[in-house]
Design a protein around this motif. Structure first.
Motif, PDB file in Angstrom:
ATOM      1  N   LYS A 397       0.838  -1.185   0.000  1.00  0.00           N
ATOM      2  CA  LYS A 397       0.000   0.000   0.000  1.00  0.00           C
ATOM      3  C   LYS A 397       0.885   1.252   0.000  1.00  0.00           C
ATOM      4  O   LYS A 397       1.963   1.261   0.600  1.00  0.00           O
ATOM      5  CB  LYS A 397      -0.923   0.021   1.219  1.00  0.00           C
ATOM      6  CG  LYS A 397      -1.964  -1.096   1.224  1.00  0.00           C
ATOM      7  CD  LYS A 397      -2.854  -0.994   2.448  1.00  0.00           C
ATOM      8  CE  LYS A 397      -3.910  -2.089   2.452  1.00  0.00           C
ATOM      9  NZ  LYS A 397      -4.793  -1.997   3.654  1.00  0.00           N
ATOM     10  N   GLN A 411      -0.997   7.599   6.836  1.00  0.00           N
ATOM     11  CA  GLN A 411      -2.265   6.961   6.485  1.00  0.00           C
ATOM     12  C   GLN A 411      -2.141   6.341   5.093  1.00  0.00           C
ATOM     13  O   GLN A 411      -1.293   6.768   4.295  1.00  0.00           O
ATOM     14  CB  GLN A 411      -3.409   7.968   6.507  1.00  0.00           C
ATOM     15  CG  GLN A 411      -3.292   9.068   5.466  1.00  0.00           C
ATOM     16  CD  GLN A 411      -4.380  10.119   5.605  1.00  0.00           C
ATOM     17  OE1 GLN A 411      -4.699  10.543   6.714  1.00  0.00           O
ATOM     18  NE2 GLN A 411      -4.940  10.551   4.482  1.00  0.00           N
ATOM     19  N   PRO A 412      -2.953   5.355   4.748  1.00  0.00           N
ATOM     20  CA  PRO A 412      -2.918   4.779   3.399  1.00  0.00           C
ATOM     21  C   PRO A 412      -3.405   5.806   2.379  1.00  0.00           C
ATOM     22  O   PRO A 412      -4.329   6.581   2.645  1.00  0.00           O
ATOM     23  CB  PRO A 412      -3.867   3.577   3.488  1.00  0.00           C
ATOM     24  CG  PRO A 412      -4.058   3.321   4.942  1.00  0.00           C
ATOM     25  CD  PRO A 412      -3.892   4.635   5.638  1.00  0.00           C
ATOM     26  N   ALA A 413      -2.812   5.803   1.218  1.00  0.00           N
ATOM     27  CA  ALA A 413      -3.196   6.752   0.173  1.00  0.00           C
ATOM     28  C   ALA A 413      -4.631   6.564  -0.263  1.00  0.00           C
ATOM     29  O   ALA A 413      -5.302   7.520  -0.668  1.00  0.00           O
ATOM     30  CB  ALA A 413      -2.262   6.602  -1.031  1.00  0.00           C
ATOM     31  N   GLU A 414      -5.130   5.357  -0.132  1.00  0.00           N
ATOM     32  CA  GLU A 414      -6.488   5.048  -0.593  1.00  0.00           C
ATOM     33  C   GLU A 414      -7.568   5.696   0.264  1.00  0.00           C
ATOM     34  O   GLU A 414      -8.736   5.730  -0.114  1.00  0.00           O
ATOM     35  CB  GLU A 414      -6.693   3.530  -0.623  1.00  0.00           C
ATOM     36  CG  GLU A 414      -6.497   2.876   0.737  1.00  0.00           C
ATOM     37  CD  GLU A 414      -6.348   1.375   0.651  1.00  0.00           C
ATOM     38  OE1 GLU A 414      -6.741   0.698   1.617  1.00  0.00           O
ATOM     39  OE2 GLU A 414      -5.843   0.891  -0.379  1.00  0.00           O
ATOM     40  N   GLU A 415      -7.194   6.245   1.436  1.00  0.00           N
ATOM     41  CA  GLU A 415      -8.191   6.843   2.317  1.00  0.00           C
ATOM     42  C   GLU A 415      -8.714   8.191   1.823  1.00  0.00           C
ATOM     43  O   GLU A 415      -9.752   8.655   2.280  1.00  0.00           O
ATOM     44  CB  GLU A 415      -7.618   7.007   3.734  1.00  0.00           C
ATOM     45  CG  GLU A 415      -7.529   5.710   4.508  1.00  0.00           C
ATOM     46  CD  GLU A 415      -7.235   5.952   5.987  1.00  0.00           C
ATOM     47  OE1 GLU A 415      -7.152   7.143   6.389  1.00  0.00           O
ATOM     48  OE2 GLU A 415      -7.064   4.960   6.724  1.00  0.00           O
ATOM     49  N   TYR A 418      -4.585  13.051  -2.179  1.00  0.00           N
ATOM     50  CA  TYR A 418      -3.274  13.498  -1.662  1.00  0.00           C
ATOM     51  C   TYR A 418      -2.495  14.151  -2.787  1.00  0.00           C
ATOM     52  O   TYR A 418      -2.813  14.010  -3.985  1.00  0.00           O
ATOM     53  CB  TYR A 418      -2.481  12.326  -1.073  1.00  0.00           C
ATOM     54  CG  TYR A 418      -2.100  11.254  -2.080  1.00  0.00           C
ATOM     55  CD1 TYR A 418      -0.877  11.287  -2.746  1.00  0.00           C
ATOM     56  CD2 TYR A 418      -2.979  10.206  -2.370  1.00  0.00           C
ATOM     57  CE1 TYR A 418      -0.538  10.315  -3.667  1.00  0.00           C
ATOM     58  CE2 TYR A 418      -2.650   9.224  -3.285  1.00  0.00           C
ATOM     59  CZ  TYR A 418      -1.421   9.280  -3.938  1.00  0.00           C
ATOM     60  OH  TYR A 418      -1.091   8.319  -4.857  1.00  0.00           O
ATOM     61  N   TRP A 460       2.538  12.940  -0.415  1.00  0.00           N
ATOM     62  CA  TRP A 460       3.558  11.881  -0.528  1.00  0.00           C
ATOM     63  C   TRP A 460       4.845  12.525  -0.999  1.00  0.00           C
ATOM     64  O   TRP A 460       4.871  13.272  -1.980  1.00  0.00           O
ATOM     65  CB  TRP A 460       3.122  10.817  -1.532  1.00  0.00           C
ATOM     66  CG  TRP A 460       4.097   9.668  -1.665  1.00  0.00           C
ATOM     67  CD1 TRP A 460       4.064   8.480  -1.003  1.00  0.00           C
ATOM     68  CD2 TRP A 460       5.258   9.610  -2.511  1.00  0.00           C
ATOM     69  NE1 TRP A 460       5.119   7.686  -1.369  1.00  0.00           N
ATOM     70  CE2 TRP A 460       5.875   8.364  -2.302  1.00  0.00           C
ATOM     71  CE3 TRP A 460       5.842  10.491  -3.411  1.00  0.00           C
ATOM     72  CZ2 TRP A 460       7.029   7.953  -2.964  1.00  0.00           C
ATOM     73  CZ3 TRP A 460       7.013  10.110  -4.072  1.00  0.00           C
ATOM     74  CH2 TRP A 460       7.585   8.858  -3.846  1.00  0.00           C
ATOM     75  N   GLN A 482       2.077   3.865  -9.428  1.00  0.00           N
ATOM     76  CA  GLN A 482       0.753   3.956  -8.807  1.00  0.00           C
ATOM     77  C   GLN A 482       0.656   5.211  -7.942  1.00  0.00           C
ATOM     78  O   GLN A 482      -0.381   5.879  -7.906  1.00  0.00           O
ATOM     79  CB  GLN A 482       0.484   2.711  -7.965  1.00  0.00           C
ATOM     80  CG  GLN A 482      -0.848   2.727  -7.234  1.00  0.00           C
ATOM     81  CD  GLN A 482      -1.005   1.532  -6.308  1.00  0.00           C
ATOM     82  OE1 GLN A 482      -0.387   0.484  -6.499  1.00  0.00           O
ATOM     83  NE2 GLN A 482      -1.832   1.682  -5.284  1.00  0.00           N
ATOM     84  N   THR A 483       1.746   5.543  -7.269  1.00  0.00           N
ATOM     85  CA  THR A 483       1.759   6.709  -6.385  1.00  0.00           C
ATOM     86  C   THR A 483       1.441   7.994  -7.149  1.00  0.00           C
ATOM     87  O   THR A 483       0.591   8.793  -6.725  1.00  0.00           O
ATOM     88  CB  THR A 483       3.133   6.834  -5.702  1.00  0.00           C
ATOM     89  OG1 THR A 483       3.402   5.649  -4.942  1.00  0.00           O
ATOM     90  CG2 THR A 483       3.171   8.051  -4.787  1.00  0.00           C
ATOM     91  N   ASP A 486      -2.209   7.873  -9.057  1.00  0.00           N
ATOM     92  CA  ASP A 486      -3.392   7.975  -8.207  1.00  0.00           C
ATOM     93  C   ASP A 486      -3.478   9.296  -7.449  1.00  0.00           C
ATOM     94  O   ASP A 486      -4.505   9.588  -6.826  1.00  0.00           O
ATOM     95  CB  ASP A 486      -3.423   6.824  -7.197  1.00  0.00           C
ATOM     96  CG  ASP A 486      -3.663   5.479  -7.869  1.00  0.00           C
ATOM     97  OD1 ASP A 486      -4.018   5.472  -9.064  1.00  0.00           O
ATOM     98  OD2 ASP A 486      -3.474   4.435  -7.214  1.00  0.00           O
TER      99      ASP A 486
END
Length: 832
Positions: A397, A411-415, A418, A460, A482-483, A486
């Motif tokens: 993740k 925190q996870p990026a998916e939350e 960002y 990030w 992906q970073t 997304d």
């Protein structure tokens, strides 16, 4: 001089006539040989002194088309030169499309005291008749050259009487010297262009077209004059006769070339269907050729040297970069007047060269220390919870961080949305999760993230979200694509851009600053910029979405866009100055998907560098169909970069056949000496060229192969790359072969054949090919009748790329003196 040449010729004729009736004596023969020698030497001297400049004592016309023009002002044409106001809306537009003209020293040549001349020839003839002018001081030819190539040229093109006071302004601290103002010339040309668009010939189309033909002929003549001055071979040209030093001569050639560039652009807009004008508009190359004209090369080099002396980093304005800008007017003329970005010392780039900048080459990361926002700041370092970062990475993740003013939370990026930060380590923001960054740096990035994402503030940054632990670092690199893909927005932070770019400055200046920044010259930032859904840059005022501001991306708020007229120039500038942004505009979905063709990746990597050669393929792996994990697994060897390139090519399997014929550094691995060492050093590969197959044994493809009548031994001195030439004969013509043999790999002991991708040798000035040696094996040595058997490919040992250029030998040269290249035959070969 001409009379002496004719005297020698008549003397030779007399001797020949005498010898027809009487037996020549030894004295006759000696006299004949003497005059024959003198005649040849004098002919060569006349050629060297001849000049295309009409004011030269040995004027040599370069065109058979006679330029005609009236001696008086044509009716209906601009009678008095005018100037648009300083705040005229067309002035900024003119600087972008026509060029930013520079001042020229005015040495007080007499211009106003002579009548109007509607042609440059007439302008020179009137002044040549003035014996006082031409028998005066040594500097007179220089004064007249400047006058003729400015006032004379402008009057002949515009058919307008121009007074000295219109263009000449005081200069220097005491105001005693004077210059011909480049800005005033541009303002005058705007006025003339606007009036010409109103059809001053009152419907007389024939007169209007004839004016265009005269202008086209004149501009082509002036380009020939500039060539002669740039080469410095025509001793009768004005600048050389005046004793003008080389530096001043080059500066004057540049200044006049910029005027001619603007005139060519304007003329093409006015007379786009006139062939003579279109020929002049080609400007930087010879008609029907891609060969750059001498004056253009000298002008480009002069502009480059001006910028170097001003303190520009040679890597930021390398000659490769300057050549990419296409022409002098739209970009180079505007770029050369900009001051460089200086961190602290005007001499700070003395240790840089065209291939590398000392600030952006980080060899030892262990000695690297992040910088505070202000030099006097001594705040503590802030680190995110290392365990939280590692936990998310171990679960594949993407971790992001949020700063609450005291500490960082993970925190996870998916939350939620960002911001991903794109930067270069040399700007002082490099680090690892374990080491962290100064609190002042974290706070500044957090504040900008909240401006971009008011409801989040999450961001990030590799320096905080990528740990030093090897297996987790590799995991973070695998997640890099992906970073950035997304992320809600990607923010570029570059010292040059954030210091010198502002929304209050002209946008063309902002684009030039981005084009010469470190961010566009680093390999890692390519994927970060291409994968971004929204790409912002930090300006003086804060984050800015320049694609919206430039009008190349849709926006609900039209008020924040630049003027509509800028769009064509913006796209032109992006293509030549910032290819990444141009690709984003034209291939938005392809860039985000990461499925970018290899030839496009090669083009986008041009002029980009990385501190570690082995990182290049890792940094662009997300853009190509290659497994980054496979590349990351290759490590620990001295040739890791080469092994990764080989693995990359084997994974692609099918690649363009022109890879072996490109001039670029090569691998030294067995069976792969034909392969490029890096993508960033390759030439752009064509997507239309047929392909071959990469195998463990080498490169398998069908080429046109021609063998020599006898092997050509590879000599040790040929290892000087690009410096060795041989002359060969092919199809009863002579060719010079320029051969690159890499110092690094062991070539075949001989050159037995040359391979080609196309049979276009006789129709192109340069032909790319590759020289090879034939290896012993099951396949017999090729003969004129049979190049290879039908069952097995011909195995060739790669020696290096080469260029073939057609040359014209002397009349006494025999084809038997040089190696003979046989006919081309399509052959399946294995290049190893």
């Amino acid at each position: 001089m001409l009379e002496l040449f004719m005297l020698a010729s008549h003397a030779i004729c007399a001797l020949q006539s005498h010898c027809l009736h009487d037996t020549p004596t030894d004295s006759d023969l000696r006299r004949a040989m003497f005059f024959d020698c003198i005649a040849g030497m004098w002919s060569r001297e006349c050629q060297r002194r001849a000049s295309p400049a009409i004011w030269s004592p040995l004027y040599l016309p370069t065109t058979k088309t006679k330029q005609v023009g009236p001696d008086v002002l044509p009716p209906g044409v601009l009678l008095e030169g005018g100037l648009v106001d300083d705040d005229h809306p067309e002035l900024r537009k003119a600087r972008l499309f026509f060029g930013n003209l520079i001042d020229i020293p005015w040495l007080h040549a007499s211009h106003d005291n002579y009548p109007f001349s509607a042609t440059l020839t007439r302008y020179a003839e009137v002044r040549r008749a003035d014996t006082v002018l031409y028998s005066g001081e040594r500097g007179a030819p220089l004064c007249q050259w400047i006058s003729q190539m400015t006032f004379g040229l402008l009057e002949a093109v515009t058919h307008a009487r121009i007074a000295e006071s219109l263009l000449v302004v005081p200069a220097g601290r005491d105001g005693r010297s004077a210059v011909i103002s480049g800005t005033r010339i541009l303002r005058f040309l705007i006025d003339w262009y606007v009036k010409m668009r109103r059809n001053p010939y009152q419907g007389d189309q024939e007169a209007y077209i004839q004016h265009g033909r005269d202008v086209g002929i004149l501009l082509n003549q002036v380009l020939d004059i500039l060539d002669a001055e740039a080469i410095g071979q025509a001793r009768s040209t004005g600048l050389i006769r005046s004793g003008c030093c080389q530096g001043m001569r080059q500066n004057l050639v540049l200044a006049v070339a910029l005027i001619v560039s603007a005139l060519c652009t304007i003329a093409q807009k006015l007379w786009e269907t006139v062939p003579e004008v279109n020929a002049a508009a080609q400007f930087d190359t010879y008609i029907g050729s891609s060969t750059k004209r001498p004056f253009f090369l000298v002008s480009l080099n002069t502009a480059h040297n001006k910028m170097r002396r001003a303190g520009w980093c040679p890597n930021a304005i390398s000659m490769e970069f300057m050549h990419k800008l296409r022409g002098l007017g739209p970009v180079v003329s505007n770029l050369v007047v900009l001051p460089p970005y200086i961190r602290s010392n005007p001499e700070e780039h003395q240790g840089c060269n065209e291939s590398a900048c000392v600030f952006y080459t980080i060899d030892d990361t262990d000695e690297y220390v992040p910088r505070h926002v202000h030099p006097y700041c001594g705040c503590e370092y802030i680190r995110p919870p290392v365990d939280d970062i590692m936990k998310l990475l171990s679960e594949s993740k993407v971790p992001v961080v949020v700063y609450d003013g005291i500490e960082l939370h993970v925190q996870p990026a998916e939350e939620g949305p960002y911001v991903a930060i794109s930067h270069v380590w040399a700007d002082g923001m490099g680090s690892t999760t374990e080491a962290g960054l100064p609190a002042c740096v974290v706070e500044r990035i957090s504040n900008m993230s909240r401006v971009l994402l008011p409801g989040s503030g999450a961001f990030w940054l590799d320096s905080l979200c990528v740990p030093a632990v090897n297996h987790l670092r590799k995991r973070a690199i695998k997640l890099m694509a992906q970073t950035y893909r997304d992320a809600a927005k990607v923010l570029v932070i570059d010292d040059c851009i954030r210091t010198l770019c502002s929304e209050n400055k002209p946008w063309e200046e902002n684009l030039f600053r981005i084009a010469t920044s470190a961010w566009v010259r680093r390999v890692w930032t390519l994927q970060e910029g291409l994968l971004a859904r929204t790409l912002c840059f930090e300006f003086v005022e804060g984050p800015v979405d320049i694609e919206v501001r430039l009008g190349v991306k849709p926006s609900a708020d039209d008020a924040i866009r630049e003027a509509e007229w800028m769009k064509p120039w913006v796209m032109w500038a992006l293509v030549h100055c910032i290819p990444l942004l141009a690709f984003r505009v034209s291939h938005k979905e392809i860039g985000i998907s990461g499925n970018v063709p290899l030839n496009e990746v090669v083009a986008l990597l041009h002029l980009r560098k990385t501190s570690k050669a082995e990182d290049e393929l890792i940094a662009v792996s997300s853009l190509l169909p290659v497994n980054v994990e496979t590349l990351l697994s290759i490590r620990g060897t001295s040739d890791v970069a080469q092994q990764r390139m080989k693995a990359f090519l084997l994974h692609l399997r099918v690649v363009s056949k022109d890879l072996p014929i490109q001039v670029s550094p090569r691998l030294t691995l067995p069976h792969y000496t034909w392969a490029p060492r890096a993508l960033s050093t390759m030439e752009n590969t064509s997507s239309t060229v047929t392909t071959g197959t990469c195998t463990e044994e080498g490169f398998l493809a069908e080429y046109l192969v021609a063998s020599f009548n006898a092997p050509i031994a590879v000599l040790p001195e040929w290892r000087e790359e690009g410096k060795h030439y041989i002359i060969i004969t092919f199809r009863n013509a002579f060719y010079r072969v320029q051969l690159w043999v890499s110092r690094a790999h062991q070539p075949s002991p001989s050159i037995d054949a040359i391979i080609f991708t196309e049979d276009n040798i006789s129709t192109r000035p340069y032909t790319c090919a590759a020289a090879c040696g034939i290896l012993p094996g099951p396949v017999m040595r090729p003969t004129a009748g049979s190049m290879t058997s039908e069952s097995e490919p011909l195995v060739l040992k790669y020696n290096g790329p080469c260029f073939l250029q057609h040359v014209v030998p002397s009349a006494e040269t025999s084809t038997e003196e040089f190696p003979v290249l046989g006919e081309l035959k399509s052959t399946q070969i294995l290049l190893t």
